[in-house]
Design an enzyme around this catalytic site. Structure first.
Site, PDB file in Angstrom:
ATOM      1  CE1 TYR A 285       3.147   3.084  -1.545  1.00  0.00           C
ATOM      2  CE2 TYR A 285       1.492   0.933  -2.612  1.00  0.00           C
ATOM      3  CZ  TYR A 285       2.895   2.345  -2.275  1.00  0.00           C
ATOM      4  OH  TYR A 285       4.486   1.717  -2.369  1.00  0.00           O
TER       5      TYR A 285
ATOM      6  NE  ARG B 126      -4.173   1.713  -2.573  1.00  0.00           N
ATOM      7  CZ  ARG B 126      -4.421   0.955  -3.675  1.00  0.00           C
ATOM      8  NH1 ARG B 126      -5.686   0.043  -3.450  1.00  0.00           N
ATOM      9  NH2 ARG B 126      -4.126   0.772  -4.842  1.00  0.00           N
TER      10      ARG B 126
ATOM     11  N   GLY C  56       6.441  -3.153  -7.459  1.00  0.00           N
ATOM     12  CA  GLY C  56       5.660  -2.991  -8.916  1.00  0.00           C
ATOM     13  C   GLY C  56       4.390  -4.777  -8.032  1.00  0.00           C
TER      14      GLY C  56
ATOM     15  CB  CYS D  72     -16.816  18.703   4.086  1.00  0.00           C
ATOM     16  SG  CYS D  72     -17.341  19.022   5.250  1.00  0.00           S
TER      17      CYS D  72
ATOM     18  CE1 TYR E  23      -3.521   7.072  -7.054  1.00  0.00           C
ATOM     19  CE2 TYR E  23      -3.848   5.643  -5.148  1.00  0.00           C
ATOM     20  CZ  TYR E  23      -2.829   6.437  -5.939  1.00  0.00           C
ATOM     21  OH  TYR E  23      -1.753   6.523  -5.194  1.00  0.00           O
TER      22      TYR E  23
ATOM     23  N   PRO F  79       9.950  -4.153  -3.050  1.00  0.00           N
ATOM     24  CG  PRO F  79       8.782  -6.625  -2.917  1.00  0.00           C
ATOM     25  CD  PRO F  79       9.994  -5.782  -2.924  1.00  0.00           C
ATOM     26  N   GLY F  80       6.728  -2.839  -1.829  1.00  0.00           N
ATOM     27  CA  GLY F  80       5.983  -1.960  -0.632  1.00  0.00           C
ATOM     28  C   GLY F  80       4.457  -3.004  -0.362  1.00  0.00           C
ATOM     29  NE  ARG F  81      -0.313  -2.184  -5.082  1.00  0.00           N
ATOM     30  CZ  ARG F  81      -0.595  -0.917  -5.095  1.00  0.00           C
ATOM     31  NH1 ARG F  81      -2.120  -0.912  -4.477  1.00  0.00           N
ATOM     32  NH2 ARG F  81      -0.094   0.506  -5.681  1.00  0.00           N
TER      33      ARG F  81
HETATM   34  N1  LLP Z   1      10.118   1.372  -5.589  1.00  0.00           N
HETATM   35  C1  LLP Z   1       9.719   2.727  -5.821  1.00  0.00           C
HETATM   36  C2  LLP Z   1      11.331   4.008  -6.278  1.00  0.00           C
HETATM   37  C3  LLP Z   1       9.009   3.239  -5.921  1.00  0.00           C
HETATM   38  O1  LLP Z   1       8.147   4.764  -6.477  1.00  0.00           O
HETATM   39  C4  LLP Z   1       7.146   2.644  -5.422  1.00  0.00           C
HETATM   40  C5  LLP Z   1       6.528   3.270  -5.526  1.00  0.00           C
HETATM   41  C6  LLP Z   1       8.057   1.372  -4.914  1.00  0.00           C
HETATM   42  C7  LLP Z   1       8.987   0.680  -5.093  1.00  0.00           C
HETATM   43  C8  LLP Z   1       6.708   0.019  -4.392  1.00  0.00           C
HETATM   44  O2  LLP Z   1       5.724   0.210  -4.973  1.00  0.00           O
HETATM   45  P1  LLP Z   1       4.870  -1.383  -5.035  1.00  0.00           P
HETATM   46  O3  LLP Z   1       5.296  -2.514  -4.581  1.00  0.00           O
HETATM   47  O4  LLP Z   1       4.469  -1.164  -3.671  1.00  0.00           O
HETATM   48  O5  LLP Z   1       3.843  -1.531  -5.995  1.00  0.00           O
HETATM   49  N2  LLP Z   1      -0.372   5.375  -3.492  1.00  0.00           N
HETATM   50  C9  LLP Z   1      -0.413   3.594  -4.542  1.00  0.00           C
HETATM   51  C10 LLP Z   1       1.031   3.511  -4.448  1.00  0.00           C
HETATM   52  C11 LLP Z   1       1.967   4.527  -4.926  1.00  0.00           C
HETATM   53  C12 LLP Z   1       3.849   3.982  -6.017  1.00  0.00           C
HETATM   54  C13 LLP Z   1       4.163   4.714  -5.214  1.00  0.00           C
HETATM   55  N3  LLP Z   1       5.363   4.434  -5.578  1.00  0.00           N
HETATM   56  C14 LLP Z   1      -1.799   3.414  -4.558  1.00  0.00           C
HETATM   57  O6  LLP Z   1      -2.417   3.526  -3.466  1.00  0.00           O
HETATM   58  O7  LLP Z   1      -2.348   1.939  -5.209  1.00  0.00           O
END
Ligand code: LLP
Length: 414
Positions: free
Chosen positions: A369, A310, A229, A340, A314, A272-274
């Site tokens: 993403y 995105r 997050g 389109c 969003y 984290p991912g992002r």
């Molecule tokens: N853990 C779980 C269980 C999750 O569902 C997610 C993301 C993460 C970790 C990693 O979240 P991050 O650190 O990346 O915020 N498509 C959207 C984001 C959706 C995230 C879904 N879950 C976007 O492009 O903003």
């Protein structure tokens, strides 16, 4: 105007490298700078230093092979949310004990598959916990809680709170205990993930403190996973996550919590991912058409919402730069794609250095993403993907599909 961090990382050398890549490999192409990913991992680790820690990577953000290998080499684990993500993480080389399976609304088949692979399951529904207990009494499991504090950059990415489908409400903890007793389950971990793109350390802590409080009634915990997050700045002038406040509001209280906890081997996990990948990625596209409408100027590209959804999904901001002519006078454009749909845009009413047909644009901070959410809508291929190593050499991750391949796929899928 202060440039966003994604842009300041693009030196003139980087820009000419990106233009060379566009020349050699064509567009649309995602390019990832490996050095940025390593830098972000180092940064987060340095702030969490001193905590008994495990870092996982939420691979849904970007599962390009070199991205995954970087995470593997850096000692991270994986948060996988589908059987294919799980199988792929294992295929890349992650050992099963570093993979965490967090599918929501899991089927029996998925549960058996994940358990059979020896990975720890993270369960966010009481009925699934019961099914797991019946199938595998005596096993370890993690439960995902919904502590009712959710947050995120957009309503669609908030994953806790009363409107959220995720996690077992903390109010139902007694039922979790009852099911665990009934099936001799060891609740080895508690998990939460409250949303994505969060810039407020206060909110993150508010959510974490709920799960820490809840953890006091679980006596077999090995870890508490506080989720991902962590946000990044996308707009010029936007500040990055305040890491001083992160240290003070999150890391220090986590250390105090661990010190006062009766269990000597309790770990804190982040996933984290992002934060790790977003700033590493640039989507390269070519301007094909510059069109004066009655009230707006459209810069039409060979990419679009099928490649980076995105903005459409969003209203997300991604900075757009003219890589070919970065120093031209600024003009205002709607930078759009070739799909389109009227939601097919990268930027609206956006000042960009004057764009001419043939120019290459970079859509910044697109490493999370982006590619992982692509579609083949309108029967257009995904972009190519290129990795730039720490040393600055380029590796092709994947090519675009050819027209013949796209047609074959469609014919075969009938
Ligand atoms: N853990 C779980 C269980 C999750 O569902 C997610 C993301 C993460 C970790 C990693 O979240 P991050 O650190 O990346 O915020 N498509 C959207 C984001 C959706 C995230 C879904 N879950 C976007 O492009 O903003």
């Amino acid at each position: 105007m202060k440039l966003p961090p994604g842009m300041t990382l693009l030196s003139p050398d980087d820009r000419s490298l990106l233009l060379d890549i566009a020349d050699a490999h064509g567009t649309p192409t995602y390019v990832y700078f490996g050095r940025t990913v390593e830098e972000r991992i180092r940064q987060l680790r340095s702030h969490l230093d001193g905590l008994p820690l495990r870092l996982l990577y939420a691979m849904k953000a970007n599962h390009a092979v070199p991205m995954m290998r970087t995470m593997l080499e850096q000692g991270l684990g994986i948060d996988a949310v589908s059987p294919a993500e799980l199988a792929y993480a294992l295929a890349v080389g992650f050992p099963a004990d570093r993979v965490f399976f967090s599918a929501n609304n899991m089927t029996d088949e998925e549960m058996h598959y994940a358990h059979g692979k020896g990975v720890l399951l993270n369960i966010g529904e009481l009925s699934r916990l019961e099914a797991f207990g019946k199938a595998y009494p005596g096993s370890e499991v993690c439960v995902r809680l919904n502590g009712q504090v959710g947050a995120g950059h957009h309503e669609h990415v908030i994953t806790a709170g009363e409107k959220s489908k995720f996690g077992i409400p903390v109010e139902q903890i007694e039922t979790i205990h009852a099911l665990a007793r009934q099936h001799d389950l060891r609740i080895a971990g508690l998990h939460q993930h409250i949303g994505s793109g969060i810039m407020s350390t206060e909110t993150l802590w508010k959510a974490i403190s709920v799960i820490l409080d809840a953890s006091r009634s679980f006596d077999q915990l090995r870890f508490i996973n506080v989720g991902g997050g962590l946000g990044i700045p996308y707009r010029p002038g936007e500040q990055p996550l305040d890491m001083t406040s992160f240290d003070r509001l999150i890391v220090a209280p986590l250390k105090a919590f661990i010190a006062s906890h009766p269990s000597s081997n309790l770990q804190i996990w982040f996933e984290p991912g992002r934060f790790f990948t977003a700033e590493s990625g640039v989507l390269l596209a070519r301007v094909n058409t510059v069109k004066e409408g009655t009230h707006r100027t459209f810069a039409g590209t060979d990419s679009g919402m099928n490649h980076l959804v995105r903005p459409a999904m969003y209203g997300a901001y991604h900075h757009v730069v003219n890589l070919t002519r970065p120093d031209g006078p600024e003009r205002v454009y709607d930078v759009v794609g070739n799909i389109c749909e009227s939601s097919d845009f990268f930027a609206k009413d956006r000042a960009v250095a004057e764009l001419r047909e043939g120019d290459i644009i970079g859509v910044l901070d697109a490493g999370a993403y982006g590619m992982s959410m692509t579609t083949r809508y309108n029967m257009r291929s995904e972009p190519a993907e290129i990795w730039i190593t720490q040393e600055g050499s380029t590796q092709i991750i994947r090519d675009r599909l050819t027209l013949d391949q796209l047609v074959e796929f469609a014919l075969g899928a009938r």
